[in-house]
Motif scaffolding. Structure first.
Motif, short mmCIF file in Angstrom:
data_model
loop_
_atom_site.label_atom_id
_atom_site.label_comp_id
_atom_site.label_asym_id
_atom_site.label_seq_id
_atom_site.Cartn_x
_atom_site.Cartn_y
_atom_site.Cartn_z
N ALA A 131 9.75 6.29 -2.05
CA ALA A 131 8.92 5.30 -1.38
C ALA A 131 8.77 4.02 -2.19
O ALA A 131 8.73 2.93 -1.62
CB ALA A 131 7.55 5.89 -1.07
N LEU A 132 8.66 4.14 -3.51
CA LEU A 132 8.54 2.94 -4.33
C LEU A 132 9.76 2.06 -4.17
O LEU A 132 9.65 0.84 -3.99
CB LEU A 132 8.35 3.32 -5.81
CG LEU A 132 8.36 2.14 -6.79
CD1 LEU A 132 7.22 1.18 -6.50
CD2 LEU A 132 8.28 2.64 -8.24
N PHE A 138 3.85 9.18 1.70
CA PHE A 138 3.59 10.51 2.24
C PHE A 138 4.84 11.09 2.88
O PHE A 138 5.01 12.31 2.94
CB PHE A 138 2.45 10.46 3.27
CG PHE A 138 2.86 9.98 4.64
CD1 PHE A 138 3.24 10.87 5.62
CD2 PHE A 138 2.87 8.62 4.93
CE1 PHE A 138 3.62 10.42 6.87
CE2 PHE A 138 3.24 8.17 6.18
CZ PHE A 138 3.62 9.07 7.16
N LYS A 139 5.76 10.24 3.32
CA LYS A 139 7.00 10.70 3.94
C LYS A 139 8.14 10.77 2.94
O LYS A 139 8.92 11.73 2.95
CB LYS A 139 7.39 9.78 5.09
CG LYS A 139 8.68 10.19 5.82
CD LYS A 139 8.96 9.28 7.00
CE LYS A 139 10.22 9.73 7.74
NZ LYS A 139 10.52 8.86 8.92
N TYR A 140 8.24 9.79 2.05
CA TYR A 140 9.43 9.66 1.20
C TYR A 140 9.20 10.00 -0.27
O TYR A 140 10.13 9.90 -1.07
CB TYR A 140 9.99 8.25 1.31
CG TYR A 140 10.53 7.93 2.68
CD1 TYR A 140 11.63 8.61 3.19
CD2 TYR A 140 9.93 6.97 3.48
CE1 TYR A 140 12.13 8.33 4.45
CE2 TYR A 140 10.42 6.68 4.75
CZ TYR A 140 11.52 7.36 5.22
OH TYR A 140 11.99 7.09 6.48
N THR A 196 0.88 -1.16 0.00
CA THR A 196 0.00 0.00 0.00
C THR A 196 0.92 1.21 0.00
O THR A 196 1.46 1.61 1.03
CB THR A 196 -0.92 0.00 1.23
OG1 THR A 196 -1.71 -1.19 1.23
CG2 THR A 196 -1.84 1.21 1.23
N PHE A 197 1.13 1.78 -1.17
CA PHE A 197 2.24 2.70 -1.37
C PHE A 197 2.13 3.99 -0.56
O PHE A 197 3.14 4.56 -0.16
CB PHE A 197 2.38 3.03 -2.86
CG PHE A 197 2.77 1.84 -3.70
CD1 PHE A 197 4.00 1.24 -3.54
CD2 PHE A 197 1.88 1.31 -4.62
CE1 PHE A 197 4.36 0.13 -4.30
CE2 PHE A 197 2.23 0.20 -5.39
CZ PHE A 197 3.46 -0.39 -5.23
N LEU A 200 9.90 -1.83 -2.63
CA LEU A 200 10.48 -2.98 -3.33
C LEU A 200 11.59 -3.62 -2.50
O LEU A 200 11.70 -4.85 -2.44
CB LEU A 200 11.01 -2.53 -4.69
CG LEU A 200 9.98 -1.95 -5.66
CD1 LEU A 200 10.65 -1.51 -6.96
CD2 LEU A 200 8.88 -2.96 -5.96
N MET A 201 12.42 -2.79 -1.87
CA MET A 201 13.46 -3.33 -0.98
C MET A 201 12.84 -4.17 0.12
O MET A 201 13.28 -5.30 0.41
CB MET A 201 14.26 -2.19 -0.35
CG MET A 201 15.15 -1.41 -1.28
SD MET A 201 15.93 -0.05 -0.34
CE MET A 201 16.76 0.83 -1.66
N GLU A 202 11.82 -3.61 0.75
CA GLU A 202 11.21 -4.30 1.89
C GLU A 202 10.55 -5.61 1.45
O GLU A 202 10.58 -6.60 2.19
CB GLU A 202 10.19 -3.38 2.55
CG GLU A 202 9.68 -3.90 3.88
CD GLU A 202 8.99 -2.83 4.70
OE1 GLU A 202 8.09 -3.18 5.48
OE2 GLU A 202 9.35 -1.64 4.56
#
Length: 277
Positions: free
Chosen positions: A216-217, A210-212, A204-205, A221-223
């Motif tokens: 954030a994408l 909202f922070k990065y 859920t992007f 993907l890393m996570e």
């Protein structure tokens, strides 16, 4: 409760954190994610390197030694490393992508171990925050794990559940998932047909966007990779077979999750599990 707190409690959090609503119509992250999706009609040009790779033993050999080599630079020989404590080195080496599952029943306890130790939440000493067993940008944890059962103890075939990391359990989402269609969506139905369970990792992007912003994408993907590594490592530790699928027909997997539109929230990775060996 203050009026601001009441508004935060009752409104859509996505609208609050984005302030003005949603990203612009032409958005780099959304455009890239859309361009990276696989479609049935476009597979030939979306994965152009597959046919020549399958047809060339020389190319397979070359691609199997994927590393830069600086043969002209000074080199320090390290030799064989010392064993890791607790047999971790043996565990890591024993992990293999299962070529064919046996179709046996997977215990609910094994499912619990795999989900909890991969992405479950545990409280910190202060009692006010939780953490997971993966690094996450800003500890925002934008991912969710969904379980589709084929042959899992006490669960009906074709049920979709969401893993709730805080309540430590499974929330039933829907029944009668078409498992044959899911296997077709993974593009290797002959492998998927005997898997005992499927774990879909979705993002859920907006939960970290909202922070990065655009970063954030990449963090999502890393996570997803961190979580998938946890899933297959924990599975290996309890003798459960596993196999990851990063190439799938996006719209077909997202449709199984029902409430994922493929833009604001979407499937990133699928992990297949087999019965205990």
């Amino acid at each position: 409760m203050s009026s601001a707190a009441e508004a935060s409690h009752s409104a859509n959090l996505r609208e609050i954190v984005y302030n003005t609503g949603v990203p612009e119509v032409s958005d780099p992250s959304e455009d890239y994610f859309e361009a990276s999706k696989l479609t049935r009609d476009g597979l030939a040009w979306e994965t152009p390197g597959i046919p020549p790779l399958l047809q060339s033993p020389e190319l397979q050999k070359m691609s199997g030694r994927a590393s830069r080599r600086y043969t002209s630079r000074p080199f320090t020989e390290l030799g064989e490393p010392d064993p890791l404590p607790g047999g971790l080195d043996s565990l890591l080496r024993s992990r293999r992508s299962c070529p064919q599952f046996g179709g046996g029943e997977l215990s609910l306890n094994s499912i619990h171990q795999i989900l909890h130790h991969s992405y479950g939440a545990y409280p910190l000493d202060n009692g006010h925050q939780t953490r997971r067993n993966v690094p996450s940008g800003g500890a925002l944890y934008p991912l969710d794990l969904y379980l589709v059962s084929r042959n899992v103890e006490t669960l009906n075939t074709g049920e979709l559940h969401h893993f709730d990391p805080y309540r430590k359990g499974l929330a039933h989402i829907r029944s009668n998932v078409d498992l044959d269609s899911l296997g077709e969506a993974l593009l290797l139905p002959e492998v998927a047909q005997d898997a005992s369970a499927f774990i879909i990792i979705s993002a859920t992007f907006w939960r970290n966007r909202f922070k990065y912003s655009q970063r954030a994408l990449r963090f999502s993907l890393m996570e997803s990779g961190h979580v998938a590594q946890n899933l297959i490592t924990v599975a290996t530790s309890i003798n459960v077979q596993s196999r990851v699928f990063g190439g799938f027909i996006d719209s077909e997997v997202n449709s199984i999750l029902s409430d994922h539109n493929g833009v604001d929230d979407a499937s990133l990775y699928v992990v297949l599990l087999g019965a205990e060996t």
